[in-house]
Design a protein around this motif. Structure first.
Motif, short mmCIF file in Angstrom:
data_model
loop_
_atom_site.label_atom_id
_atom_site.label_comp_id
_atom_site.label_asym_id
_atom_site.label_seq_id
_atom_site.Cartn_x
_atom_site.Cartn_y
_atom_site.Cartn_z
N ASP A 1 0.86 -1.18 0.00
CA ASP A 1 0.00 0.00 0.00
C ASP A 1 0.90 1.23 0.00
OD1 ASP A 1 -1.81 2.07 0.46
OD2 ASP A 1 -3.12 0.82 1.68
N PRO A 2 1.33 1.68 -1.18
CA PRO A 2 2.30 2.78 -1.28
C PRO A 2 1.83 4.07 -0.60
CG PRO A 2 2.13 1.65 -3.38
CD PRO A 2 1.03 1.12 -2.51
N ALA A 3 0.52 4.37 -0.67
CA ALA A 3 0.03 5.61 -0.08
C ALA A 3 0.20 5.59 1.44
CB ALA A 3 -1.43 5.83 -0.45
N VAL A 4 -0.15 4.46 2.06
CA VAL A 4 0.02 4.33 3.51
C VAL A 4 1.50 4.34 3.87
CG1 VAL A 4 -0.29 2.78 5.49
CG2 VAL A 4 -2.15 3.12 3.85
N PHE A 5 2.31 3.65 3.06
CA PHE A 5 3.75 3.62 3.33
C PHE A 5 4.34 5.03 3.31
CE2 PHE A 5 8.10 3.56 1.69
CZ PHE A 5 8.72 2.80 2.67
N TYR A 6 3.99 5.81 2.29
CA TYR A 6 4.54 7.17 2.22
C TYR A 6 4.07 8.01 3.41
CZ TYR A 6 5.77 11.81 0.71
OH TYR A 6 6.30 13.07 0.69
N LEU B 1 -0.46 -0.67 9.52
CA LEU B 1 0.37 0.32 10.21
C LEU B 1 1.36 1.02 9.27
CD1 LEU B 1 0.92 1.47 13.04
CD2 LEU B 1 2.70 -0.27 13.31
N ARG B 2 1.92 0.25 8.32
CA ARG B 2 2.98 0.83 7.49
C ARG B 2 2.81 0.57 6.00
NH1 ARG B 2 5.85 -1.35 11.96
NH2 ARG B 2 6.46 0.32 13.37
N GLY B 3 1.82 -0.20 5.61
CA GLY B 3 1.57 -0.39 4.19
C GLY B 3 2.40 -1.45 3.52
N PHE B 4 3.06 -2.32 4.29
CA PHE B 4 3.77 -3.43 3.65
C PHE B 4 3.55 -4.71 4.44
CE2 PHE B 4 7.05 -3.48 6.83
CZ PHE B 4 7.38 -2.16 7.09
N SER B 5 3.77 -5.83 3.77
CA SER B 5 3.51 -7.14 4.37
C SER B 5 4.75 -8.02 4.30
CB SER B 5 2.34 -7.83 3.65
OG SER B 5 2.62 -7.97 2.28
N ARG C 1 3.07 7.04 6.43
CA ARG C 1 3.55 6.61 7.75
C ARG C 1 5.07 6.59 7.87
NH1 ARG C 1 -0.61 4.00 10.54
NH2 ARG C 1 -2.52 5.12 10.01
N ILE C 2 5.76 6.29 6.76
CA ILE C 2 7.22 6.13 6.83
C ILE C 2 7.96 7.31 6.23
CG2 ILE C 2 9.16 4.67 6.16
CD1 ILE C 2 7.32 3.38 8.21
N CYS C 3 7.56 7.72 5.03
CA CYS C 3 8.32 8.76 4.34
C CYS C 3 7.98 10.16 4.84
CB CYS C 3 8.08 8.68 2.84
SG CYS C 3 8.52 7.08 2.11
N GLY C 4 6.71 10.39 5.23
CA GLY C 4 6.31 11.72 5.67
C GLY C 4 6.42 12.71 4.54
N ASN C 5 7.13 13.79 4.77
CA ASN C 5 7.30 14.81 3.72
C ASN C 5 8.66 14.70 3.05
OD1 ASN C 5 8.86 15.67 5.82
ND2 ASN C 5 8.29 17.82 5.65
N ALA C 6 9.26 13.52 3.15
CA ALA C 6 10.57 13.32 2.53
C ALA C 6 10.46 13.43 1.03
CB ALA C 6 11.13 11.95 2.92
#
Length: 360
Positions: free
Chosen positions: A172-177, A244-248, A179-184
């Motif tokens: 889930d790239p949108a959730v990953f960005y 939580l983070r968009g990956f499995s 939760r993890i990447c933020g505004n990076a």
């Protein structure tokens, strides 16, 4: 002068931003999870003065296999492109005459920019996320665990050592960005999240091992249940990480799993002590020990001194065996049916039937 400058800047900016762009991302290294896409421009291009953070309506976003592109506008995800090939970007805020926006669109954008001093109040960029399986994530865990030994009925607080590798994939790239990447807007590598993932894997391992041992699996049989442990970890972490983070988690593999050596020794001593509470087993152990001691004395070339040494070794063996038995019986609030006196006689009462010494 200020309004004139703003108007001039607005007109110039709108005209230079009419060109369509094509965004691409080359193959990402194995340790990269996400990175910003680049606008393709070469020496023959006229699109060299447009805003870097403006994507014209109708522009192309090229996605390779194993990638996903998301478009951020004002910090919010407005598009997810996960199909390989060319994807057409659409936005009402950045219309272009080359995508059917017409002159009315140019006029509207110009007026909006004048209100912001000649600048555009839109900030857009493309982030590419690697959706391929991320392999070879090593882990090494020491998991505290309460174990019930079926042979003795005793509980032990032991340490199980585990090591192996796991792999995961961003689903889930949108959730990953978010939760993890933020505004990076630069490059995000997996070493940033590895410590957190390993810590959470340890918690899942405690639950998985506790479930297996509570279900009757002996501690020494844990290596035989490696597949069950891997499946339990995969299911537990995927359920948590997807939302939580968009990956499995794709796979977990164990290189080794074992009890700490000190814990193995305690369990073996307790099992031996349990065995010696049975009269027939205790008698058989005594006979075997006496036979070994006598054979050692007979074969010893140093004569009587060697025989005394063998006898001393036998007495030390007997004392250690009796001590292990006593410890086990104290833990179980009972006493052994047989006990061996220092003189070597086996007794059932509190005093030696041969020398009269009281049982310790």
């Amino acid at each position: 002068m200020g309004i004139f400058k703003a108007a001039t800047g607005a007109v110039g900016g709108v005209l230079t931003d009419q060109w369509l762009e094509m965004y691409i991302c080359e193959s990402m290294p194995a340790d990269v999870l996400a990175q910003q896409g680049t606008k393709r421009v070469n020496e023959n291009s006229s699109n060299t003065k447009g805003e870097d953070n403006i994507i014209s309506d109708g522009s192309l976003i090229v996605v390779n296999n194993g990638q996903c592109a998301i478009v951020l506008e004002q910090g919010k995800c407005i598009g997810v492109y996960d199909k390989p090939g060319e994807n057409v970007f659409s936005s009402k805020k950045t219309g272009s005459i080359f995508s059917g926006g017409g002159l009315k669109g140019i006029g509207r954008q110009t007026i909006e920019r004048i209100g912001f001093g000649g600048d555009i109040a839109v900030h857009q960029y493309v982030i590419y996320i690697d959706t391929k399986e991320k392999l070879d994530n090593p882990f090494s865990l020491s998991v505290p665990l309460e174990i019930v030994n079926n042979a003795t009925g005793l509980k032990y607080y032991s340490t199980v050592n585990m090591s192996g590798v796991f792999s995961y994939r961003i689903t889930d790239p949108a959730v990953f960005y978010k939760r993890i990447c933020g505004n990076a807007i630069g490059t995000v590598t997996r070493d940033k999240i590895q410590p957190q993932l390993t810590a959470e894997l340890r918690s899942a391992a405690v639950t998985a091992l506790d479930s297996l041992c509570g279900g009757g699996v002996e501690p020494t049989a844990l290596p035989k249940n490696a597949e069950n442990i891997c499946s339990a970890l995969t299911d537990a972490m995927t359920e948590k990480w997807v939302s939580l983070r968009g990956f499995s988690v794709v796979s977990v593999a164990l290189d080794g799993i074992s009890l700490a050596q000190a814990d193995k020794t305690v369990i073996q001593q307790a099992e031996r002590a349990k065995m010696l509470t049975q009269p027939d087993m205790a008698a058989a152990t005594l006979v075997a020990a006496q036979s070994d001691a006598m054979n050692a004395a007979a074969q010893n070339t140093s004569g009587a001194g060697g025989a005394f040494f063998a006898a001393g070794a036998f007495n030390t063996f007997s004392q250690n065996e009796q001590q292990a038995t006593n410890i086990f019986m104290q833990q179980n609030d009972s006493k052994p049916a047989l006990w061996r006196c220092e003189c070597g006689n086996m007794n059932t009462g509190n005093y030696c039937e041969n020398c009269g010494k009281k049982r310790i």
